[in-house]
Enzyme design. Sequence first.
Site, PDB file in Angstrom:
ATOM      1  N   HIS A  53      20.971  61.175  48.199  1.00  0.00           N
ATOM      2  CA  HIS A  53      19.918  60.182  48.388  1.00  0.00           C
ATOM      3  C   HIS A  53      19.765  59.860  49.864  1.00  0.00           C
ATOM      4  CE1 HIS A  53      23.752  58.117  47.802  1.00  0.00           C
ATOM      5  NE2 HIS A  53      23.279  57.107  48.514  1.00  0.00           N
ATOM      6  N   HIS A 107      31.180  50.937  52.961  1.00  0.00           N
ATOM      7  CA  HIS A 107      31.761  50.267  51.783  1.00  0.00           C
ATOM      8  C   HIS A 107      33.284  50.355  51.721  1.00  0.00           C
ATOM      9  CE1 HIS A 107      27.802  49.584  50.318  1.00  0.00           C
ATOM     10  NE2 HIS A 107      27.588  50.787  49.851  1.00  0.00           N
ATOM     11  N   HIS A 142      33.201  52.765  45.877  1.00  0.00           N
ATOM     12  CA  HIS A 142      32.909  54.128  46.289  1.00  0.00           C
ATOM     13  C   HIS A 142      32.850  54.164  47.808  1.00  0.00           C
ATOM     14  CE1 HIS A 142      28.976  52.180  46.417  1.00  0.00           C
ATOM     15  NE2 HIS A 142      28.495  53.196  47.126  1.00  0.00           N
TER      16      HIS A 142
END
Length: 216
Positions: A53, A107, A142
């Site tokens: 993405h 993250h 993740h």
Amino acid sequence: MTKRYVRGAGLVAAIVLGVGLAAAPGAAAEVGPFPVLALPFKAGQQVYSAGIHSDDGSTGVENALDLSPADKTVRAPLAGTVHLQHCAGGDWVTIDHAGGWRTGYYHMEGIKVTDGEQVEAGDVLGSTGNALPCGGSSTGAHVHFTLWTLPDAADWDGLAYSQVSTTVAAAHGEPIDGKTLGGWLFTAGADQYAGTATHLSDHAVTQLPGRFRAKI
């Protein structure tokens, strides 16, 4: 780790101020061939990927791949120099590799590396997580792994992720499509958060989003 991971990035002006970032590579700068990168975790384990993405999960170059390895440990895919990108909510990690390539790791929690540290392939960077040091959103631990061509040194300290994922990605983001990571060929799909991962040694194909065992 599904389409819920889309970053909350709005449109920003196509200019970056006060962060030492060149708007585009200099005329004299060159980017080397795509390096031999491992996947950013230990091989031999099962991993979930939400698919290929764009960095903001909506528009632009599809330079991102969300990955969730079973051991929850993120590792350097190649030797390079760590840069901690600082924001009000904490830090995130990038690594500059030879030939003008940069990889990004958003993250992550429990970051184990320091700014300027030299790492080798396989060194631990931190753990998968839901950290949002510069903004965005995340559901399900993740690492948001990104590819960049960056022949000129750049400092992204304090730069909101909405800018990194739009303005910076437009100038420097490198598509995941057609790249081989750790012996797997990744191919983008027609939509965001889609595609395939093909293991080159046995031609096993995994549809993304999906799970596969990260064989060597």
